[in-house]
Design a protein around this motif. Structure first.
Motif, PDB file in Angstrom:
ATOM      1  N   TYR A 153      40.057  52.931  36.292  1.00  0.00           N
ATOM      2  CA  TYR A 153      41.082  52.198  37.554  1.00  0.00           C
ATOM      3  C   TYR A 153      41.025  50.680  37.597  1.00  0.00           C
ATOM      4  O   TYR A 153      41.486  50.040  37.907  1.00  0.00           O
ATOM      5  N   LYS A 154      39.843  50.211  36.953  1.00  0.00           N
ATOM      6  CA  LYS A 154      39.688  48.783  36.945  1.00  0.00           C
ATOM      7  C   LYS A 154      38.987  48.400  35.663  1.00  0.00           C
ATOM      8  O   LYS A 154      38.403  48.962  35.032  1.00  0.00           O
ATOM      9  N   LYS A 155      38.943  46.993  35.607  1.00  0.00           N
ATOM     10  CA  LYS A 155      38.396  46.515  34.203  1.00  0.00           C
ATOM     11  C   LYS A 155      36.663  46.669  34.372  1.00  0.00           C
ATOM     12  O   LYS A 155      36.338  46.458  35.391  1.00  0.00           O
ATOM     13  N   LYS A 156      36.104  46.989  33.210  1.00  0.00           N
ATOM     14  CA  LYS A 156      34.505  46.933  33.166  1.00  0.00           C
ATOM     15  C   LYS A 156      34.096  45.546  33.804  1.00  0.00           C
ATOM     16  O   LYS A 156      34.447  44.425  33.121  1.00  0.00           O
ATOM     17  N   THR A 157      32.962  45.546  34.471  1.00  0.00           N
ATOM     18  CA  THR A 157      32.464  44.394  34.902  1.00  0.00           C
ATOM     19  C   THR A 157      31.241  44.167  33.949  1.00  0.00           C
ATOM     20  O   THR A 157      30.858  44.966  33.009  1.00  0.00           O
ATOM     21  N   PRO A 158      30.917  43.001  33.666  1.00  0.00           N
ATOM     22  CA  PRO A 158      29.575  42.547  32.768  1.00  0.00           C
ATOM     23  C   PRO A 158      28.503  43.592  32.985  1.00  0.00           C
ATOM     24  O   PRO A 158      27.979  44.028  31.960  1.00  0.00           O
ATOM     25  N   GLY A 159      28.124  43.966  34.128  1.00  0.00           N
ATOM     26  CA  GLY A 159      27.107  45.010  34.515  1.00  0.00           C
ATOM     27  C   GLY A 159      27.376  46.095  33.672  1.00  0.00           C
ATOM     28  O   GLY A 159      26.443  46.786  33.061  1.00  0.00           O
ATOM     29  N   GLU A 160      28.701  46.601  33.697  1.00  0.00           N
ATOM     30  CA  GLU A 160      28.986  47.846  33.245  1.00  0.00           C
ATOM     31  C   GLU A 160      28.547  47.870  31.521  1.00  0.00           C
ATOM     32  O   GLU A 160      28.278  48.661  30.966  1.00  0.00           O
TER      33      GLU A 160
END
Lengths: 293, 302
Positions: free
Chosen positions: A3-10
């Motif tokens: 649903y959304k772009k991956k965050t750096p944390g992911e």
């Protein structure tokens, strides 16, 4: 799904997951690669630690020495016999135990089930078992090896659960045709259970191929020992087989490490070779084993 | 009544024929040895046999409980199991969670296959490799130590290294296979939970903490209890391949002692008292663990 772009944390999280798995694979495989490399290397190269992942001074000498040793052929033949005959006996006995236990029309279903399951959580222990084998005159016999571990209560329960899941209607229609229990079992139930039989036969076979403790205790005759017991003598007790010693140059007191590596390889090879092909059954067997009803 | 028995016998006659060899086997190889446990209360003499040996009551046990060596055995057994659990138990869970995040099908399949492999390798082979790798003259571990300018360490001759070596070997061999049950449990978590969490803005790491782990909790508890139930047992098969008199101090456990003193040394009754002690403690622990799991989630261990 996303649903959304991956965050750096992911990204870091996923990276860590991959790193864990790759590390696990490297740690798991390295000893095997080293084993192969060392067994095909020259003895001095192994001594000097020039071998890491690739054979140095490639030679098959270690293998020719091990294979010249008659004892290893005998032990190998014994292992094959114990594995093949033992697995056949085990699977047959397990099926014979599981079928009556799956029949609710049988008055002894419950008590007999308890009688068998009880052995899973209680046993006399090593010493009574050993003395019992002695009393039964099964010391130092091939039949003793085939018999001592013939039935695993755990696999009986797995089979029973499986047989219970087969629709009763099949059995009833066969009964109308005049089939007896033996015919129902071997002509209907067994063909319907091929995958689970394959998985459990494989597990029995691996257990028998790998077994060494009781074989070491019960067998004193050199001609009866399986390859695991021989390997234990060669590597762990550093006990020289007469023939191996003879084939070495006279001054050498211990078996060169390359020969030990070759002996380990020869013992493990069959498992490693069949493993990728039977992978499906290894995993399904593990699942029926770990997920209890 | 008699006719009823007769009809049952006749109607199920083939079932009786089938079960007969099985019954005989269980009596001969499981129940006869259970009867043999009485030697723990005897001064067993192999010539006289079980029926003619002298009955000594609890003598073997009172000797046992006064033997300082016995407490060393209990201590080693417990320490190996407790450290084994502390270091070994979380690893399959971590591995299973890592596998669960992998989307590449082939990478996942191949790495899973690799992870199970050591489980199927025999103890003799694994311990042979350990001995070879740690050997002071040609072992790869010592060669590495030499490369850094240090003297070779006789790993298997020095008591303080044994537990680490033994437990690491167990972890190497068992982690992948133990992960299977957690992987199966993870596959059962409803996808909707993750989707809802994503909508709510929870990242992968938070999803792991708040969805994956709570869902795994029952499996984790059950596996932990199963392991606690066998805390008095360290398999002799693997110990006796690796230990030697120089390191009995840390390596000798109840089972290896029973093997050495009882079967090799012929002190059958005394060693059997050790086994009986283990059985009783083990039985209480398993029954207790079973009671706890039943309370927790209604399932039982057996």
């Amino acid at each position: 799904m996303n649903y959304k772009k991956k965050t750096p944390g992911e990204h870091i999280y996923i990276f860590v997951c991959y790193a864990i798995i790759i590390l696990m694979c490297v740690l798991t495989l390295f000893p095997f690669f080293y084993l192969v490399a060392a067994s095909f290397s020259g003895a001095t190269a192994v001594m000097r630690n020039e071998v890491v992942l690739w054979p140095v001074d490639f030679t098959t000498k270690a293998y020719t020495v091990v294979m010249k040793y008659k004892g290893i052929w005998m032990a190998y033949a014994n292992t094959i016999f114990y594995t093949v005959a033992g697995t056949t006996l085990s699977v047959l006995m397990t099926i014979l135990a599981a079928y009556p236990l799956s029949k609710s029309r049988w008055a002894w279903k419950k008590p007999m089930g308890l009688f068998i399951v009880f052995t899973m959580w209680f046993s006399g222990g090593m010493i009574p078992f050993y003395l019992n084998m002695k009393n039964l005159h099964l010391l130092n016999t091939r039949s003793g090896i085939l018999l001592y571990g013939a039935i695993s209560a755990f696999y009986v329960i797995i089979f029973r659960t499986h047989f219970e899941s087969i629709p009763v209607a099949l059995e009833e229609s066969a009964k109308l045709e005049g089939a007896n229990d033996f015919q129902i079992l071997f002509k209907i139930m067994v063909p319907l259970s091929k995958p689970i039989i394959a998985a459990i036969a494989l597990y029995y076979a691996i257990d028998k191929w790998n077994a060494y403790f009781w074989e070491m205790l019960l067998l004193s005759d050199e001609n009866l020992i399986p390859v695991q017991v021989l390997l234990q003598r060669i590597v762990i007790n550093s006990q020289l087989g007469q023939d191996i010693a003879k084939s070495l140059s006279p001054g050498e007191a211990t078996i060169p490490n390359t020969i030990k590596y070759a002996a380990i390889m020869i013992t493990t090879m069959p498992i490693i070779v069949i493993y990728p092909f039977f992978q499906k059954y290894f995993v399904s067997g593990a699942l029926v084993g770990s997920v209890k009803e | 009544m008699l006719t009823k028995i007769k009809t049952e016998l006749y109607r199920n006659r083939y079932l009786y024929i089938m079960i007969l060899p099985v019954l005989v086997w269980f009596i001969l190889f499981c129940y006869l040895p259970m009867g043999g446990m009485v030697i723990a209360f005897q001064k067993f003499d192999i010539v006289r046999g079980i029926f003619k040996s002298k009955f000594v009551g609890l003598d073997n046990f009172s000797t046992l409980f006064r033997d300082p060596y016995f407490f060393r055995l209990v201590k080693n057994t417990l320490l190996i199991n407790v450290f084994g659990l502390i270091f070994g138990f979380p690893l399959p869970i971590i591995l299973a969670i890592a596998f669960n995040e992998i989307r590449q099908k082939y990478f996942k399949k191949i790495s899973q296959t690799i992870s199970y492999l050591p489980h199927f390798i025999s103890s003799v082979v694994v311990m042979s490799m350990v001995i070879q790798f740690l050997s002071p003259d040609a072992g790869i571990v010592n060669k590495l130590i030499n490369a850094f300018g240090h003297e070779s360490i006789y790993f298997l001759q020095i008591p303080k290294y044994f537990k680490t070596i033994f437990i690491s070997t167990g972890i190497w061999q068992g982690t992948g296979f133990s992960a299977i049950i957690f992987i199966a449990a993870l596959a059962g978590i409803p996808k909707e939970q993750y989707e809802a969490a994503t909508v709510d803005g929870a990242g992968k790491f938070k999803q792991m903490l708040y969805i994956t782990l709570p869902n795994l909790a029952p499996t984790i508890v059950i596996m932990l209890l199963i392991n606690l139930g066998s805390i008095m047992n360290v398999g002799h098969e693997r110990i006796i391949l690796l230990y030697n008199p120089a390191i009995y101090e840390t390596a000798d456990v109840l089972n290896s002692y029973v093997y050495r003193e009882g079967i090799m040394g012929g002190r059958y009754s005394y060693a059997q008292a050790v086994t009986l002690f283990q059985n009783v403690v083990g039985f209480i622990l398993v029954a207790g663990a079973n009671k706890i799991t039943r309370k927790l989630d209604g399932t039982t261990l057996w």
